[in-house]
Design a protein around this motif. Structure first.
Motif, PDB file in Angstrom:
ATOM      1  N   ASP A   1       0.854  -1.185   0.000  1.00 23.72           N
ATOM      2  CA  ASP A   1       0.000   0.000   0.000  1.00 23.72           C
ATOM      3  C   ASP A   1       0.894   1.240   0.000  1.00 23.72           C
ATOM      4  OD1 ASP A   1      -2.895   1.209   1.297  1.00 23.72           O
ATOM      5  OD2 ASP A   1      -1.112   2.281   1.817  1.00 23.72           O
ATOM      6  N   GLY A   2       1.427   1.572  -1.142  1.00 25.84           N
ATOM      7  CA  GLY A   2       2.198   2.816  -1.136  1.00 25.84           C
ATOM      8  C   GLY A   2       3.366   2.778  -2.103  1.00 25.84           C
ATOM      9  N   ALA A   3       3.628   3.973  -2.638  1.00 23.92           N
ATOM     10  CA  ALA A   3       4.714   4.102  -3.613  1.00 23.92           C
ATOM     11  C   ALA A   3       6.066   3.827  -2.953  1.00 23.92           C
ATOM     12  CB  ALA A   3       4.688   5.513  -4.196  1.00 23.92           C
ATOM     13  N   GLY A   4       6.191   4.099  -1.661  1.00 24.57           N
ATOM     14  CA  GLY A   4       7.467   3.901  -0.959  1.00 24.57           C
ATOM     15  C   GLY A   4       7.904   2.448  -0.973  1.00 24.57           C
ATOM     16  N   VAL A   5       6.969   1.540  -0.751  1.00 20.46           N
ATOM     17  CA  VAL A   5       7.309   0.112  -0.735  1.00 20.46           C
ATOM     18  C   VAL A   5       7.745  -0.321  -2.135  1.00 20.46           C
ATOM     19  CG1 VAL A   5       6.422  -2.220  -0.381  1.00 20.46           C
ATOM     20  CG2 VAL A   5       5.721  -0.393   1.158  1.00 20.46           C
ATOM     21  N   VAL A   6       7.010   0.149  -3.157  1.00 17.24           N
ATOM     22  CA  VAL A   6       7.345  -0.240  -4.535  1.00 17.24           C
ATOM     23  C   VAL A   6       8.724   0.320  -4.900  1.00 17.24           C
ATOM     24  CG1 VAL A   6       6.643  -0.080  -6.953  1.00 17.24           C
ATOM     25  CG2 VAL A   6       4.921  -0.406  -5.188  1.00 17.24           C
ATOM     26  N   LEU A   7       8.986   1.566  -4.528  1.00 15.65           N
ATOM     27  CA  LEU A   7      10.305   2.156  -4.791  1.00 15.65           C
ATOM     28  C   LEU A   7      11.392   1.347  -4.076  1.00 15.65           C
ATOM     29  CD1 LEU A   7      12.079   4.389  -5.944  1.00 15.65           C
ATOM     30  CD2 LEU A   7      11.499   5.811  -3.962  1.00 15.65           C
ATOM     31  N   GLY A   8      11.131   0.989  -2.822  1.00 12.94           N
ATOM     32  CA  GLY A   8      12.090   0.174  -2.060  1.00 12.94           C
ATOM     33  C   GLY A   8      12.396  -1.125  -2.782  1.00 12.94           C
ATOM     34  N   SER A   9      11.344  -1.775  -3.293  1.00 15.29           N
ATOM     35  CA  SER A   9      11.552  -3.062  -3.984  1.00 15.29           C
ATOM     36  C   SER A   9      12.392  -2.869  -5.242  1.00 15.29           C
ATOM     37  CB  SER A   9      10.197  -3.704  -4.326  1.00 15.29           C
ATOM     38  OG  SER A   9       9.564  -3.024  -5.398  1.00 15.29           O
ATOM     39  N   LYS A  10      12.229  -1.706  -5.897  1.00 13.80           N
ATOM     40  CA  LYS A  10      13.019  -1.433  -7.119  1.00 13.80           C
ATOM     41  C   LYS A  10      14.483  -1.201  -6.757  1.00 13.80           C
ATOM     42  CE  LYS A  10       9.367   0.431 -10.014  1.00 13.80           C
ATOM     43  NZ  LYS A  10       8.582   1.627 -10.269  1.00 13.80           N
ATOM     44  N   ILE A  11      14.701  -0.439  -5.683  1.00  9.16           N
ATOM     45  CA  ILE A  11      16.084  -0.177  -5.255  1.00  9.16           C
ATOM     46  C   ILE A  11      16.769  -1.501  -4.896  1.00  9.16           C
ATOM     47  CG2 ILE A  11      17.528   0.941  -3.479  1.00  9.16           C
ATOM     48  CD1 ILE A  11      15.323   3.140  -3.311  1.00  9.16           C
ATOM     49  N   LEU A  12      16.001  -2.430  -4.318  1.00 12.54           N
ATOM     50  CA  LEU A  12      16.576  -3.728  -3.930  1.00 12.54           C
ATOM     51  C   LEU A  12      16.712  -4.675  -5.131  1.00 12.54           C
ATOM     52  CD1 LEU A  12      14.636  -4.175  -0.572  1.00 12.54           C
ATOM     53  CD2 LEU A  12      17.106  -3.833  -0.803  1.00 12.54           C
ATOM     54  N   LYS A  13      16.349  -4.183  -6.322  1.00 16.14           N
ATOM     55  CA  LYS A  13      16.455  -4.948  -7.582  1.00 16.14           C
ATOM     56  C   LYS A  13      15.526  -6.151  -7.638  1.00 16.14           C
ATOM     57  CE  LYS A  13      19.863  -2.507  -9.440  1.00 16.14           C
ATOM     58  NZ  LYS A  13      19.375  -1.405 -10.261  1.00 16.14           N
ATOM     59  N   THR A  14      14.458  -6.115  -6.835  1.00 16.67           N
ATOM     60  CA  THR A  14      13.419  -7.143  -6.910  1.00 16.67           C
ATOM     61  C   THR A  14      12.084  -6.409  -6.990  1.00 16.67           C
ATOM     62  OG1 THR A  14      13.526  -7.185  -4.478  1.00 16.67           O
ATOM     63  CG2 THR A  14      14.617  -8.995  -5.652  1.00 16.67           C
ATOM     64  N   PRO A  15      11.825  -5.777  -8.156  1.00 15.92           N
ATOM     65  CA  PRO A  15      10.678  -4.874  -8.241  1.00 15.92           C
ATOM     66  C   PRO A  15       9.318  -5.546  -8.107  1.00 15.92           C
ATOM     67  CG  PRO A  15      11.674  -5.193 -10.399  1.00 15.92           C
ATOM     68  CD  PRO A  15      12.582  -5.874  -9.419  1.00 15.92           C
TER      69      PRO A  15
ATOM     70  N   LEU B   1       9.262   7.315   6.444  1.00 17.80           N
ATOM     71  CA  LEU B   1       9.398   7.040   5.002  1.00 17.80           C
ATOM     72  C   LEU B   1      10.845   7.264   4.540  1.00 17.80           C
ATOM     73  CD1 LEU B   1       8.242   6.333   2.191  1.00 17.80           C
ATOM     74  CD2 LEU B   1       7.549   8.700   1.977  1.00 17.80           C
ATOM     75  N   PRO B   2      11.444   8.479   4.781  1.00 20.26           N
ATOM     76  CA  PRO B   2      12.857   8.617   4.396  1.00 20.26           C
ATOM     77  C   PRO B   2      13.783   7.664   5.149  1.00 20.26           C
ATOM     78  CG  PRO B   2      12.072  10.588   5.560  1.00 20.26           C
ATOM     79  CD  PRO B   2      10.864   9.753   5.233  1.00 20.26           C
ATOM     80  N   LYS B   3      13.438   7.362   6.410  1.00 16.50           N
ATOM     81  CA  LYS B   3      14.284   6.419   7.171  1.00 16.50           C
ATOM     82  C   LYS B   3      14.223   5.036   6.535  1.00 16.50           C
ATOM     83  CE  LYS B   3      13.871   8.591  11.719  1.00 16.50           C
ATOM     84  NZ  LYS B   3      13.108   8.520  12.978  1.00 16.50           N
ATOM     85  N   PHE B   4      13.028   4.655   6.084  1.00 15.54           N
ATOM     86  CA  PHE B   4      12.850   3.366   5.400  1.00 15.54           C
ATOM     87  C   PHE B   4      13.695   3.344   4.124  1.00 15.54           C
ATOM     88  CE2 PHE B   4      10.610   1.541   1.710  1.00 15.54           C
ATOM     89  CZ  PHE B   4      10.574   0.191   2.057  1.00 15.54           C
ATOM     90  N   LEU B   5      13.592   4.441   3.340  1.00 18.38           N
ATOM     91  CA  LEU B   5      14.315   4.465   2.059  1.00 18.38           C
ATOM     92  C   LEU B   5      15.828   4.442   2.290  1.00 18.38           C
ATOM     93  CD1 LEU B   5      12.113   6.894  -0.047  1.00 18.38           C
ATOM     94  CD2 LEU B   5      12.398   4.428  -0.354  1.00 18.38           C
ATOM     95  N   TRP B   6      16.253   5.133   3.328  1.00 20.86           N
ATOM     96  CA  TRP B   6      17.685   5.129   3.638  1.00 20.86           C
ATOM     97  C   TRP B   6      18.143   3.709   4.009  1.00 20.86           C
ATOM     98  CZ3 TRP B   6      22.146   6.781   2.679  1.00 20.86           C
ATOM     99  CH2 TRP B   6      23.221   6.524   3.533  1.00 20.86           C
ATOM    100  N   ALA B   7      17.336   3.019   4.816  1.00 21.80           N
ATOM    101  CA  ALA B   7      17.687   1.644   5.213  1.00 21.80           C
ATOM    102  C   ALA B   7      17.749   0.737   3.984  1.00 21.80           C
ATOM    103  CB  ALA B   7      16.653   1.114   6.208  1.00 21.80           C
ATOM    104  N   VAL B   8      16.845   0.974   3.028  1.00 20.80           N
ATOM    105  CA  VAL B   8      16.831   0.174   1.793  1.00 20.80           C
ATOM    106  C   VAL B   8      18.113   0.418   0.996  1.00 20.80           C
ATOM    107  CG1 VAL B   8      15.713  -0.038  -0.467  1.00 20.80           C
ATOM    108  CG2 VAL B   8      14.317   0.021   1.595  1.00 20.80           C
ATOM    109  N   VAL B   9      18.463   1.705   0.844  1.00 24.03           N
ATOM    110  CA  VAL B   9      19.675   2.050   0.076  1.00 24.03           C
ATOM    111  C   VAL B   9      20.895   1.446   0.774  1.00 24.03           C
ATOM    112  CG1 VAL B   9      21.167   3.969  -0.610  1.00 24.03           C
ATOM    113  CG2 VAL B   9      18.693   4.148  -0.935  1.00 24.03           C
ATOM    114  N   TRP B  10      20.918   1.547   2.080  1.00 27.51           N
ATOM    115  CA  TRP B  10      22.032   1.016   2.883  1.00 27.51           C
ATOM    116  C   TRP B  10      22.160  -0.498   2.657  1.00 27.51           C
ATOM    117  CZ3 TRP B  10      26.220   2.794   4.856  1.00 27.51           C
ATOM    118  CH2 TRP B  10      26.863   2.169   5.920  1.00 27.51           C
ATOM    119  N   LYS B  11      21.036  -1.180   2.650  1.00 25.22           N
ATOM    120  CA  LYS B  11      21.045  -2.629   2.417  1.00 25.22           C
ATOM    121  C   LYS B  11      21.563  -2.929   1.012  1.00 25.22           C
ATOM    122  CE  LYS B  11      18.396  -6.818   2.675  1.00 25.22           C
ATOM    123  NZ  LYS B  11      17.106  -7.447   2.644  1.00 25.22           N
TER     124      LYS B  11
END
Ligand code: UDP
Length: 241
Positions: A64-78, A225-235
């Protein structure tokens, strides 16, 4: 197929596929539950193992949200797409109306479910609203009794996270329903007391900005939301290992 986004195993489905899965659940014997986490909720689950397990125990986990989808794309599993809880709920109501099914509305402040019901019935004639109750109860037992007295096909549980997920998991054995969905503030949306962002903002993935402008008290929460995205990028860059 499941896609892991920071510990939460999302179903990689389009809206149509999500509805098909919901139909399968409705045809089943056991009560099962659907969750609709956004990035804020995933961030919470990253810091709370028990809550994460509650989410992963659901039969259907929708992004439910663009943030999760963006996170999945950053993790290369869109993930295929965002499947907003409120839109999923609306599609499910359409299906219930077509098939003679019923829904029970649980949650939000007194009077909101009644308003939401009016709007739902106007949009989906033929829908049966089996009952409703606000989300500010002390004892759960009488609430469960009321629901079981009418045995709805679907139960919308709109108590906010993690209360709604706990309610669904703890009581799924005793609730005489087929499908439950944890839908946060969706009844407020249906009722029109909390407006959704205009379409152009949703299309630009800016629904979060609209909510922030409308409800500035959510600011602290929305920092997740930014904390989530930062954690995703970090991973992604290997720091999470
Ligand atoms: N709510 C409720 N009982 C409670 C706490 C909250 O029914 O004890 C309702 C609240 O009125 C609102 C929804 O739960 O309608 C939570 O909305 P929010 O926008 O916080 O949901 P989320 O962002 O978690 O989807």
């Amino acid at each position: 197929m499941k896609i892991d986004v920071m510990g939460v195993s999302f179903d990689n489905v389009t809206m149509d596929e999500a509805l098909e899965k919901a139909k399968e659940i409705l045809a089943g014997e056991r009560a099962q539950y659907v969750v609709t986490p956004n990035a804020e909720i995933v961030y919470e689950a990253m810091h709370d193992e028990d809550f994460c397990a509650l989410l992963n125990d659901a039969a259907l986990i929708l992004p439910d949200g663009a943030g999760v989808v963006l996170g999945s794309k950053i993790l290369k599993t869109p993930l295929k797409q965002k499947v907003a809880g409120v839109d999923f709920a609306d599609r499910l109501l359409g299906h219930l109306a077509e098939t003679g099914g019923s829904v029970y509305l649980l949650g939000s402040k007194p009077g909101i479910a009644e308003l939401a019901a009016e709007k739902m019935l106007a949009k989906h004639p033929g829908l049966t609203i089996a009952g409703m109750a606000d989300g500010y109860f002390k004892d759960e037992a009488p609430v469960i009794e009321k629901i079981n007295a009418v045995k709805p096909d679907v139960l919308f549980v709109c108590l906010g996270a993690p209360k709604q997920e706990k309610f669904m998991q703890v009581h799924r054995g005793e609730l005489q329903v087929k499908l439950m969905a944890g839908l946060g503030g969706s009844l407020d949306s249906f009722a029109g007391t909390v407006k959704r962002a205009p379409k152009w903002m949703i299309d630009l993935s800016l629904e979060w900005l609209y909510r922030l402008i409308k409800e500035p008290k959510r600011f602290g929460r929305m920092l997740r939301l930014p904390k989530f995205l930062w954690a995703v990028v970090w991973k992604r860059i290997g720091g999470g290992r």
